[in-house]
Design a protein around this motif. Sequence first.
Motif, PDB file in Angstrom:
ATOM      1  N   ASN A  96      -8.688   3.224  -4.508  1.00 33.63           N
ATOM      2  CA  ASN A  96      -9.027   1.988  -3.789  1.00 33.63           C
ATOM      3  C   ASN A  96      -9.642   0.908  -4.667  1.00 33.63           C
ATOM      4  O   ASN A  96     -10.013  -0.151  -4.157  1.00 33.63           O
ATOM      5  N   ALA A  97      -9.767   1.157  -5.965  1.00 30.30           N
ATOM      6  CA  ALA A  97     -10.252   0.100  -6.859  1.00 30.30           C
ATOM      7  C   ALA A  97      -9.228  -1.036  -6.876  1.00 30.30           C
ATOM      8  O   ALA A  97      -8.020  -0.789  -6.858  1.00 30.30           O
ATOM      9  N   LYS A  98      -9.693  -2.268  -6.881  1.00 25.19           N
ATOM     10  CA  LYS A  98      -8.773  -3.415  -6.880  1.00 25.19           C
ATOM     11  C   LYS A  98      -8.078  -3.565  -8.227  1.00 25.19           C
ATOM     12  O   LYS A  98      -6.887  -3.855  -8.302  1.00 25.19           O
ATOM     13  N   CYS A 143     -10.090   7.428  -7.345  1.00 26.45           N
ATOM     14  CA  CYS A 143     -10.407   5.997  -7.229  1.00 26.45           C
ATOM     15  C   CYS A 143      -9.194   5.136  -6.888  1.00 26.45           C
ATOM     16  O   CYS A 143      -9.001   4.067  -7.481  1.00 26.45           O
ATOM     17  N   GLU A 193       0.850  -1.187   0.000  1.00 26.67           N
ATOM     18  CA  GLU A 193       0.000   0.000   0.000  1.00 26.67           C
ATOM     19  C   GLU A 193       0.890   1.243   0.000  1.00 26.67           C
ATOM     20  O   GLU A 193       1.863   1.316   0.765  1.00 26.67           O
ATOM     21  N   THR A 241     -19.396   6.631  -5.825  1.00 26.76           N
ATOM     22  CA  THR A 241     -18.279   6.015  -5.119  1.00 26.76           C
ATOM     23  C   THR A 241     -17.419   5.171  -6.055  1.00 26.76           C
ATOM     24  O   THR A 241     -17.928   4.523  -6.966  1.00 26.76           O
ATOM     25  N   CYS A 242     -16.105   5.230  -5.838  1.00 25.65           N
ATOM     26  CA  CYS A 242     -15.175   4.503  -6.706  1.00 25.65           C
ATOM     27  C   CYS A 242     -14.522   3.322  -5.995  1.00 25.65           C
ATOM     28  O   CYS A 242     -13.621   2.706  -6.534  1.00 25.65           O
ATOM     29  N   LYS A 243     -14.938   3.050  -4.771  1.00 25.58           N
ATOM     30  CA  LYS A 243     -14.348   1.924  -4.049  1.00 25.58           C
ATOM     31  C   LYS A 243     -14.996   0.647  -4.572  1.00 25.58           C
ATOM     32  O   LYS A 243     -15.962   0.124  -4.004  1.00 25.58           O
ATOM     33  N   THR A 244     -14.447   0.147  -5.659  1.00 24.74           N
ATOM     34  CA  THR A 244     -15.066  -0.968  -6.356  1.00 24.74           C
ATOM     35  C   THR A 244     -14.032  -2.027  -6.692  1.00 24.74           C
ATOM     36  O   THR A 244     -12.814  -1.775  -6.610  1.00 24.74           O
TER      37      THR A 244
END
Length: 351
Positions: free
Chosen positions: A178-180, A176, A60, A88-91
């Motif tokens: 935190n997008a995987k 965004c 991280e 939200t962009c936490k996807t």
Amino acid sequence: MPPRTRCWKYFLVLILVFLILSISIYSSKIINVVFDIEVESSLANLEKQILLIKQQPKIEQTPILESDDYQRLINLSNFTFISISNETCKTFLLVLISSAPKNFKRRKVIRDTWGQNDAKVKTLFMIGSVIQTEIQQSLNYENVLYKDIVQGNFQDSYDNLTYKSVMALKYVTYYCPNAKYILKADDDIFVNMPLIKNYLANDISPYGVANFIQCHLLLNSPIFRGNSSKWSIPDSFFPGESKYPPYCSGAWAIISPDVIFKLYTQSQKTAYLNIEDIFLFVLAGAKYPELNFIDTKPVSLWNNWNVSDLTTGKFDHINFLFGTFEMKEEDLRIAWEYVTKLPVKTSIFDK
């Protein structure tokens, strides 16, 4: 001509037709067998590459950017987002699609098919600015309706595709992170979204990975000089070279957030070139030799796609993630109907 002679001629013609048909069918079977063998071999190599990627530690990192970074886009010092999505962009998978302002119907088809938003997927369209008031008004209305347009203040044109791609990286970096996974794509390709979600979650990792970039890898591509091609570059780039190093086609790429950040920060320091895939994956990407480009050829139909072949069952046993490029809107619908009728494999390595 005597009747017997005519009969013999008809008979010989029939034999000849039979032989031609037999050879054609036999050749087709041989081609299919060779194609299947190539796919199996490529998949085995892909599985090894994925294993190495999964073994790398996921670190991280907090982005460290220059104070004026938000207002800059490569060599533009007055950049701003005309519109951004506030959703939200936490996807799990963030899909960023480069699209021309006038491609209203194409964006609608993508929303209806492979680009549908759900609990795991968020799709956004990257667009530049337009002079025509009526087109901008239509874009504004479209964004009110769908809330999925990210627009920058540079002019939308073919020569400005590099700005559009780097704007997509900027959007991930600022909004965004935190997008995987991030899928960067053009709006004329097809994505087998049901399978790609399982591929990323089951074959790669549901938690994301580091140092991951998978794309259609181009090898031994010639460098054009002068005005011989729309892909020609100035002599100051790659002097003395006749071919590019391996790089990703701009049609699609699956990228982890850490690689997005690396490509973005380096893009902000790189001399502008209007060929976006060369700019991103050769000029900016060359600064990071640890990047290991994974080829999507084993799981795409880049050079083998014909929508009419879907009805024949030719691809039923191929676990493909991507179709090809320059697909028409109706082709996208046909391809979507095809993949949604088939059982979704839990892994691309399933038989």
